[in-house]
Design a protein around this motif. Structure first.
Motif, short mmCIF file in Angstrom:
data_model
loop_
_atom_site.label_atom_id
_atom_site.label_comp_id
_atom_site.label_asym_id
_atom_site.label_seq_id
_atom_site.Cartn_x
_atom_site.Cartn_y
_atom_site.Cartn_z
N GLN A 168 0.88 -1.31 0.14
CA GLN A 168 -0.03 0.07 -0.12
C GLN A 168 0.95 1.15 0.13
O GLN A 168 0.37 2.41 0.34
CB GLN A 168 -1.27 -0.05 1.15
N GLU A 169 2.10 1.23 -0.43
CA GLU A 169 2.84 2.51 -0.60
C GLU A 169 2.41 3.36 -1.60
O GLU A 169 2.52 4.56 -1.03
CB GLU A 169 4.37 2.02 -0.85
N ASP A 170 1.82 2.82 -2.81
CA ASP A 170 1.24 3.82 -3.44
C ASP A 170 0.11 4.68 -2.80
O ASP A 170 -0.21 5.74 -3.25
CB ASP A 170 0.84 3.11 -5.05
N ASP A 171 -0.71 4.00 -2.08
CA ASP A 171 -1.62 4.56 -1.51
C ASP A 171 -1.34 5.69 -0.45
O ASP A 171 -1.88 6.71 -0.48
CB ASP A 171 -2.79 3.62 -0.63
N ARG A 172 -0.30 5.39 0.19
CA ARG A 172 0.29 6.27 1.24
C ARG A 172 0.68 7.61 0.36
O ARG A 172 0.44 8.61 1.11
CB ARG A 172 1.34 5.74 2.05
N LEU A 177 -0.07 13.39 -1.26
CA LEU A 177 -0.36 14.38 -2.33
C LEU A 177 -1.47 15.09 -2.15
O LEU A 177 -1.73 16.26 -2.02
CB LEU A 177 -0.27 13.61 -3.50
N ASP A 178 -2.67 14.23 -1.61
CA ASP A 178 -3.92 14.82 -1.30
C ASP A 178 -3.90 15.99 -0.33
O ASP A 178 -4.56 16.83 -0.20
CB ASP A 178 -5.12 13.80 -1.05
N ILE A 179 -3.12 15.41 0.69
CA ILE A 179 -3.03 16.60 1.87
C ILE A 179 -2.36 17.83 1.44
O ILE A 179 -2.83 19.02 1.85
CB ILE A 179 -2.09 15.64 3.13
N VAL A 218 0.74 5.40 -12.12
CA VAL A 218 -0.78 5.15 -12.31
C VAL A 218 -1.57 4.64 -11.01
O VAL A 218 -2.27 5.30 -10.83
CB VAL A 218 -0.93 4.14 -13.46
N ARG A 219 -0.71 3.93 -10.37
CA ARG A 219 -1.36 3.17 -9.26
C ARG A 219 -0.99 4.13 -8.13
O ARG A 219 -2.21 4.13 -7.04
CB ARG A 219 -0.77 2.04 -8.61
N THR A 220 -0.39 5.09 -8.19
CA THR A 220 -0.76 6.38 -7.36
C THR A 220 -1.69 7.34 -7.63
O THR A 220 -2.33 7.84 -6.88
CB THR A 220 0.77 7.17 -6.94
N LEU A 221 -1.69 7.67 -8.96
CA LEU A 221 -2.72 8.69 -9.46
C LEU A 221 -4.24 8.44 -9.42
O LEU A 221 -4.87 9.38 -9.04
CB LEU A 221 -2.30 9.38 -10.83
N ARG A 222 -4.37 7.21 -9.52
CA ARG A 222 -5.67 6.56 -9.52
C ARG A 222 -6.49 6.91 -8.06
O ARG A 222 -7.39 7.33 -8.04
CB ARG A 222 -5.94 5.19 -10.02
#
Length: 254
Positions: A168-172, A177-179, A218-222
């Motif tokens: 789940q590193e891409d999610d983190r 980035l969202d913050i 890609v797995r971070t931007l989605r």
């Protein structure tokens, strides 16, 4: 030797009276670089986290601890490097900030080559996840330039690597980035400019099997798109959503 499990379970993180406080903090700091995962990610880790959050460690000692972690970004041992941002995250979230901490983090985050989430011998490493958590913590501080933070994230994603992010590193990283992108002081230029090199890299990628950096990006931007689209309103939300959509459309067009 301090029984840190007892400090947690029996004494609600109370400071042991058997040694000087400076020695205790030094022991906890050293534990966060230990190759033994039971030490590094065990009870001493939880004590240090709580002592920072509760203000048990005073301002001068927190500053010294943060300076030590900034130096640790250049340590030869991978676990020392990757747990340094974890400690700095606790400090920054508690209200501490030094420009040198951000500088040291910036130098390390985009150049770290060992991106393993977990190792069977030395346990959790989490360079990207721990780095992302610190990126997000910096993002809450007005002293930290959001343009720098966003460029760091983009550079980390686009740097060639053979490692596909896991655990789940891409999610983190998407959450961090969202913050940053939710800050109230951003302009349309700021929320979109960091995506321009990403779009360019996608456009110029040859046909065929995709490299690891591409999958990681890609797995971070989605998930970032989902966070932005479904989250609370923010400045320049429409411009950011449009820019993310444009980049992700390049993925669908392959």
């Amino acid at each position: 030797m301090i029984n840190w499990d007892s400090v947690i379970e029996d004494h609600d993180y109370a400071v042991p009276a058997t040694r000087s406080f400076d020695d205790l903090v030094a022991d906890l700091s050293q534990a966060l670089a230990d190759p033994d995962p039971e030490i590094r990610d065990g009870a001493p880790h939880m004590v240090l986290r709580e002592w920072i959050a509760r203000g048990v460690i005073d301002g001068p000692r927190r500053s010294a601890l943060g300076d030590a972690m900034a130096v640790r970004f250049t340590d030869q041992e991978i676990q020392a490097r990757t747990f340094a941002p974890l400690v700095l995250t606790y400090l920054v979230r508690a209200g501490d900030f030094r420009p040198g901490w951000l500088d040291a983090f910036a130098d390390w985050f985009v150049t770290e080559t060992d991106l393993r989430g977990y190792d069977d011998t030395i346990g959790w490493l989490h360079a990207v996840a721990h780095g992302a958590d610190l990126l997000g913590a910096f993002g809450l501080r007005l002293e930290a330039d959001p343009r720098l933070l966003l460029r760091l994230a983009a550079t980390r994603l686009l740097t060639p690597t053979d490692h596909v992010l896991e655990q789940q590193e891409d999610d983190r990283l998407a959450k961090a980035l969202d913050i940053v992108l939710a800050r109230q002081d951003l302009t349309e230029q700021t929320v979109t400019a960091w995506l321009e090199p990403v779009a360019q890299a996608f456009r110029t990628l040859p046909r065929g099997p995709v490299p690891a950096w591409y999958s990681n990006t890609v797995r971070t931007l989605r998930p970032l798109y989902i966070l932005v689209h479904r989250g609370p309103d923010r400045p320049c939300r429409q411009a950011l959503t449009a820019a993310l959509t444009e980049v992700l459309d390049l993925v669908d067009a392959r």
